[in-house]
Design a protein around this motif. Structure first.
Motif, PDB file in Angstrom:
ATOM      1  N   ASP A  54       0.880  -1.166   0.000  1.00 35.80           N
ATOM      2  CA  ASP A  54       0.000   0.000   0.000  1.00 35.80           C
ATOM      3  C   ASP A  54       0.920   1.219   0.000  1.00 35.80           C
ATOM      4  OD1 ASP A  54      -1.958   1.864   0.238  1.00 35.80           O
ATOM      5  OD2 ASP A  54      -2.715   1.196   2.173  1.00 35.80           O
ATOM      6  N   ASP A  55       0.957   1.947  -1.114  1.00 38.65           N
ATOM      7  CA  ASP A  55       1.937   3.025  -1.286  1.00 38.65           C
ATOM      8  C   ASP A  55       3.354   2.503  -1.083  1.00 38.65           C
ATOM      9  OD1 ASP A  55       0.090   4.971  -1.910  1.00 38.65           O
ATOM     10  OD2 ASP A  55      -0.209   5.549   0.191  1.00 38.65           O
ATOM     11  N   ASP A  56       3.610   1.324  -1.638  1.00 37.32           N
ATOM     12  CA  ASP A  56       4.918   0.662  -1.627  1.00 37.32           C
ATOM     13  C   ASP A  56       5.332   0.159  -0.243  1.00 37.32           C
ATOM     14  OD1 ASP A  56       6.223  -0.035  -3.961  1.00 37.32           O
ATOM     15  OD2 ASP A  56       7.994   1.153  -3.446  1.00 37.32           O
ATOM     16  N   VAL A  57       4.414   0.170   0.724  1.00 40.70           N
ATOM     17  CA  VAL A  57       4.676  -0.398   2.040  1.00 40.70           C
ATOM     18  C   VAL A  57       3.850  -1.670   2.181  1.00 40.70           C
ATOM     19  CG1 VAL A  57       4.545  -0.063   4.531  1.00 40.70           C
ATOM     20  CG2 VAL A  57       5.120   1.859   3.035  1.00 40.70           C
ATOM     21  N   PRO A  58       4.479  -2.845   2.354  1.00 39.60           N
ATOM     22  CA  PRO A  58       3.723  -4.094   2.426  1.00 39.60           C
ATOM     23  C   PRO A  58       2.719  -4.105   3.572  1.00 39.60           C
ATOM     24  CG  PRO A  58       6.035  -4.554   2.021  1.00 39.60           C
ATOM     25  CD  PRO A  58       5.935  -3.085   2.345  1.00 39.60           C
ATOM     26  N   VAL A  59       1.507  -4.564   3.268  1.00 36.97           N
ATOM     27  CA  VAL A  59       0.490  -4.732   4.307  1.00 36.97           C
ATOM     28  C   VAL A  59       0.076  -6.200   4.443  1.00 36.97           C
ATOM     29  CG1 VAL A  59      -0.423  -2.390   4.153  1.00 36.97           C
ATOM     30  CG2 VAL A  59      -1.356  -4.178   2.655  1.00 36.97           C
ATOM     31  N   ALA A  60       0.524  -7.052   3.519  1.00 31.51           N
ATOM     32  CA  ALA A  60       0.222  -8.477   3.603  1.00 31.51           C
ATOM     33  C   ALA A  60       1.248  -9.255   2.787  1.00 31.51           C
ATOM     34  CB  ALA A  60      -1.186  -8.764   3.094  1.00 31.51           C
ATOM     35  N   ARG A  61       1.461 -10.488   3.190  1.00 32.73           N
ATOM     36  CA  ARG A  61       2.351 -11.374   2.436  1.00 32.73           C
ATOM     37  C   ARG A  61       1.782 -12.788   2.479  1.00 32.73           C
ATOM     38  NH1 ARG A  61       5.687 -11.225   7.396  1.00 32.73           N
ATOM     39  NH2 ARG A  61       5.819 -13.364   8.198  1.00 32.73           N
ATOM     40  N   ALA A  62       2.175 -13.592   1.508  1.00 32.57           N
ATOM     41  CA  ALA A  62       1.772 -15.000   1.457  1.00 32.57           C
ATOM     42  C   ALA A  62       2.885 -15.778   0.780  1.00 32.57           C
ATOM     43  CB  ALA A  62       0.465 -15.169   0.699  1.00 32.57           C
ATOM     44  N   ALA A  63       3.102 -16.983   1.249  1.00 30.94           N
ATOM     45  CA  ALA A  63       4.136 -17.834   0.650  1.00 30.94           C
ATOM     46  C   ALA A  63       3.561 -19.226   0.419  1.00 30.94           C
ATOM     47  CB  ALA A  63       5.362 -17.909   1.557  1.00 30.94           C
ATOM     48  N   ALA A  64       3.953 -19.827  -0.686  1.00 26.79           N
ATOM     49  CA  ALA A  64       3.483 -21.172  -1.012  1.00 26.79           C
ATOM     50  C   ALA A  64       4.622 -21.948  -1.658  1.00 26.79           C
ATOM     51  CB  ALA A  64       2.280 -21.112  -1.950  1.00 26.79           C
ATOM     52  N   ILE A  65       4.506 -23.272  -1.598  1.00 23.49           N
ATOM     53  CA  ILE A  65       5.525 -24.144  -2.183  1.00 23.49           C
ATOM     54  C   ILE A  65       4.842 -25.180  -3.082  1.00 23.49           C
ATOM     55  CG2 ILE A  65       7.257 -23.858  -0.371  1.00 23.49           C
ATOM     56  CD1 ILE A  65       6.200 -26.395   0.931  1.00 23.49           C
ATOM     57  N   PRO A  66       5.429 -25.471  -4.234  1.00 26.04           N
ATOM     58  CA  PRO A  66       4.858 -26.486  -5.109  1.00 26.04           C
ATOM     59  C   PRO A  66       5.370 -27.877  -4.740  1.00 26.04           C
ATOM     60  CG  PRO A  66       6.675 -25.397  -6.217  1.00 26.04           C
ATOM     61  CD  PRO A  66       6.560 -24.760  -4.856  1.00 26.04           C
ATOM     62  N   VAL A  67       4.484 -28.860  -4.807  1.00 27.58           N
ATOM     63  CA  VAL A  67       4.858 -30.244  -4.510  1.00 27.58           C
ATOM     64  C   VAL A  67       4.194 -31.174  -5.513  1.00 27.58           C
ATOM     65  CG1 VAL A  67       5.128 -29.804  -2.026  1.00 27.58           C
ATOM     66  CG2 VAL A  67       2.934 -30.646  -2.910  1.00 27.58           C
ATOM     67  N   GLU A  68       4.717 -32.384  -5.616  1.00 29.86           N
ATOM     68  CA  GLU A  68       4.058 -33.405  -6.421  1.00 29.86           C
ATOM     69  C   GLU A  68       3.057 -34.142  -5.528  1.00 29.86           C
ATOM     70  OE1 GLU A  68       5.288 -36.807  -9.671  1.00 29.86           O
ATOM     71  OE2 GLU A  68       6.348 -36.792  -7.762  1.00 29.86           O
ATOM     72  N   PHE A  69       1.783 -33.952  -5.819  1.00 32.93           N
ATOM     73  CA  PHE A  69       0.714 -34.574  -5.033  1.00 32.93           C
ATOM     74  C   PHE A  69      -0.584 -34.509  -5.835  1.00 32.93           C
ATOM     75  CE2 PHE A  69      -3.035 -34.048  -2.364  1.00 32.93           C
ATOM     76  CZ  PHE A  69      -2.983 -35.229  -1.656  1.00 32.93           C
ATOM     77  N   PRO A  70      -1.368 -35.603  -5.825  1.00 40.27           N
ATOM     78  CA  PRO A  70      -1.085 -36.900  -5.212  1.00 40.27           C
ATOM     79  C   PRO A  70      -0.230 -37.775  -6.128  1.00 40.27           C
ATOM     80  CG  PRO A  70      -3.278 -36.905  -6.160  1.00 40.27           C
ATOM     81  CD  PRO A  70      -2.736 -35.525  -6.375  1.00 40.27           C
ATOM     82  N   THR A  71       0.394 -38.778  -5.527  1.00 41.15           N
ATOM     83  CA  THR A  71       1.171 -39.770  -6.278  1.00 41.15           C
ATOM     84  C   THR A  71       0.911 -41.131  -5.641  1.00 41.15           C
ATOM     85  OG1 THR A  71       3.159 -39.737  -4.869  1.00 41.15           O
ATOM     86  CG2 THR A  71       3.001 -38.040  -6.585  1.00 41.15           C
ATOM     87  N   GLY A  72       1.483 -42.159  -6.232  1.00 48.04           N
ATOM     88  CA  GLY A  72       1.362 -43.486  -5.647  1.00 48.04           C
ATOM     89  C   GLY A  72       1.961 -43.549  -4.251  1.00 48.04           C
ATOM     90  N   GLU A  73       3.061 -42.798  -4.053  1.00 48.22           N
ATOM     91  CA  GLU A  73       3.703 -42.768  -2.743  1.00 48.22           C
ATOM     92  C   GLU A  73       3.019 -41.793  -1.799  1.00 48.22           C
ATOM     93  OE1 GLU A  73       7.749 -41.725  -3.322  1.00 48.22           O
ATOM     94  OE2 GLU A  73       8.216 -43.463  -4.564  1.00 48.22           O
ATOM     95  N   ARG A  74       2.273 -40.856  -2.354  1.00 49.66           N
ATOM     96  CA  ARG A  74       1.629 -39.806  -1.553  1.00 49.66           C
ATOM     97  C   ARG A  74       0.133 -39.729  -1.895  1.00 49.66           C
ATOM     98  NH1 ARG A  74       5.909 -35.009  -3.135  1.00 49.66           N
ATOM     99  NH2 ARG A  74       7.741 -35.804  -2.000  1.00 49.66           N
ATOM    100  N   PRO A  75      -0.622 -40.743  -1.528  1.00 56.06           N
ATOM    101  CA  PRO A  75      -2.051 -40.711  -1.865  1.00 56.06           C
ATOM    102  C   PRO A  75      -2.846 -39.740  -1.008  1.00 56.06           C
ATOM    103  CG  PRO A  75      -1.544 -42.663  -0.576  1.00 56.06           C
ATOM    104  CD  PRO A  75      -0.227 -42.008  -0.882  1.00 56.06           C
ATOM    105  N   GLU A  76      -2.322 -39.404   0.174  1.00 56.77           N
ATOM    106  CA  GLU A  76      -3.003 -38.497   1.094  1.00 56.77           C
ATOM    107  C   GLU A  76      -2.045 -37.400   1.535  1.00 56.77           C
ATOM    108  OE1 GLU A  76      -6.135 -38.867   1.721  1.00 56.77           O
ATOM    109  OE2 GLU A  76      -6.435 -40.896   0.900  1.00 56.77           O
ATOM    110  N   LEU A  77      -2.611 -36.281   1.954  1.00 59.20           N
ATOM    111  CA  LEU A  77      -1.780 -35.208   2.499  1.00 59.20           C
ATOM    112  C   LEU A  77      -1.177 -35.657   3.824  1.00 59.20           C
ATOM    113  CD1 LEU A  77      -4.162 -32.284   1.603  1.00 59.20           C
ATOM    114  CD2 LEU A  77      -1.803 -32.518   0.805  1.00 59.20           C
ATOM    115  N   PRO A  78       0.017 -35.181   4.158  1.00 65.38           N
ATOM    116  CA  PRO A  78       0.723 -35.721   5.320  1.00 65.38           C
ATOM    117  C   PRO A  78       0.089 -35.327   6.651  1.00 65.38           C
ATOM    118  CG  PRO A  78       1.923 -33.856   4.422  1.00 65.38           C
ATOM    119  CD  PRO A  78       0.806 -34.153   3.464  1.00 65.38           C
ATOM    120  N   GLU A  79       0.086 -36.275   7.581  1.00 65.08           N
ATOM    121  CA  GLU A  79      -0.379 -35.978   8.937  1.00 65.08           C
ATOM    122  C   GLU A  79       0.543 -34.963   9.620  1.00 65.08           C
ATOM    123  OE1 GLU A  79      -0.688 -39.872  10.770  1.00 65.08           O
ATOM    124  OE2 GLU A  79      -2.865 -39.780  10.535  1.00 65.08           O
ATOM    125  N   HIS A  80       1.761 -34.847   9.110  1.00 65.32           N
ATOM    126  CA  HIS A  80       2.702 -33.872   9.652  1.00 65.32           C
ATOM    127  C   HIS A  80       2.529 -32.485   9.020  1.00 65.32           C
ATOM    128  CE1 HIS A  80       4.575 -37.544  11.205  1.00 65.32           C
ATOM    129  NE2 HIS A  80       5.134 -36.768  12.102  1.00 65.32           N
TER     130      HIS A  80
END
Length: 242
Positions: A54-80
Motif C-alpha cells: 500500500d503506497d509501496d509499504v507491504p500490508v500483507a504477504r503470502a508464501a506457497a511451495i509447489p509439490v508433487e501430489f497426489p502420487t502413488g507414494e503420496r495418496p493423502e496429504l501428510p499428517e505432519h
C-alpha cells in the motif's frame, strides 16, 4: 493496491518480513521450519512469495511451495502437515520431480490492516498463481487462530464447532470456507518443537507437566526428569477449488 511477487520485486522481501509472524516465538525453533526461511523461498520459488503493498509499504504477504501430489507414494496429504509438506518440497527438488499442487504455508496481514479482507485477497491470488503455473490444486495446512483460546481441546472436536449459520466458528477457517475451500482432514502433527527445559523457560516459562503458553494452540509437555519440553501443533487441511 497491486499484488506483487518476489520474482519481479525482490526488494520487497525484507519489508514484508517486518509484518511479523504468527504464533509464539518458540515456533521459530521448529527445525523443519528452517526449510521455510524467507530467503530460501524467495530464491527457489519467488513467483509464489506474494506481497501486497500500500503506497509501496507491504500490508500483507503470502508464501506457497509447489509439490508433487497426489502420487502413488503420496495418496493423502501428510499428517505432519506444515512440516510434512516442507519435507515433500525438499524431496521433490532433490529428486527432480515436477510439482502438480501448490501448498500455502503462510498468510500474514499487518495488524493495522486486519479486518479489510486482505487474507482472502492473498488466498485468491495464490489460487490464480497455481492455475497460471498449470497446477491442479491449492491445499492449505490451516492453523486455526481461535484454538489459542482452547489449547487443550482436540483438533477433531474443535473443527466441529459451527456458528448458527453453519459456518466454522473459527474465524480463519471461516475465511477459507467463504472462498469455497473444503475440509479434507486434519494434520495432528503439523509442527513439532523440542528443547531442553532451560530453552523452553527462555522461550515461554514452563513448569513440569502440561503448560498452556502464549502463542500456542496446543499445550507444551515439559518433563523435569527428562529435561525436555515438546510442543506438537495440529493443523487442518483445506482444499481450495481451482
Amino acid at each position: 493496491m497491486r499484488m506483487e511477487d518476489l520474482a519481479t520485486r525482490p526488494e520487497l522481501r525484507r519489508a514484508a518480513l517486518d509484518l511479523g509472524t504468527v504464533g509464539g516465538e518458540f515456533l521459530s525453533h521448529d527445525v523443519v521450519g528452517l526449510l521455510a526461511k524467507s530467503k530460501r523461498l524467495a530464491t527457489r520459488w519467488p513467483e509464489f512469495f506474494l506481497v501486497l503493498p500500500d503506497d509501496d509499504v507491504p500490508v500483507a504477504r503470502a508464501a506457497a511451495i509447489p509439490v508433487e501430489f497426489p502420487t502413488g507414494e503420496r495418496p493423502e496429504l501428510p499428517e505432519h502437515g506444515w512440516d510434512g509438506t516442507l519435507l515433500w518440497a525438499a524431496e521433490d527438488v532433490m529428486d527432480g520431480r515436477a510439482p502438480t499442487s501448490l501448498v500455502a504455508i503462510e498468510v500474514t496481514v499487518a495488524e493495522h490492516a486486519r479486518g479489510r479482507g486482505l487474507a482472502a485477497v492473498m488466498l485468491t491470488e495464490l489460487r490464480a498463481k497455481a492455475r497460471a503455473a498449470g497446477l491442479s490444486r491449492l491445499v492449505v495446512p490451516v492453523r486455526p487462530t481461535g484454538l489459542e483460546q482452547r489449547p487443550n481441546e482436540s483438533i477433531v472436536d474443535y473443527v466441529t464447532r459451527k456458528r448458527p449459520d453453519g459456518l466454522f466458528a473459527d474465524p480463519w477457517l471461516r475465511t477459507h470456507e467463504r472462498l469455497g475451500a473444503r475440509l479434507i482432514g486434519v494434520a495432528p502433527f503439523a509442527m513439532t518443537v523440542t528443547g531442553t527445559l532451560a530453552q523452553w523457560r527462555e522461550w515461554t516459562g514452563v513448569v513440569d507437566g502440561l503448560n498452556t503458553v502464549p502463542g500456542g494452540i496446543a499445550p507444551v509437555l515439559a518433563s523435569v526428569k527428562r529435561d525436555l519440553g515438546v510442543y506438537v501443533e495440529p493443523n487442518v487441511w483445506l482444499d481450495h477449488p481451482l
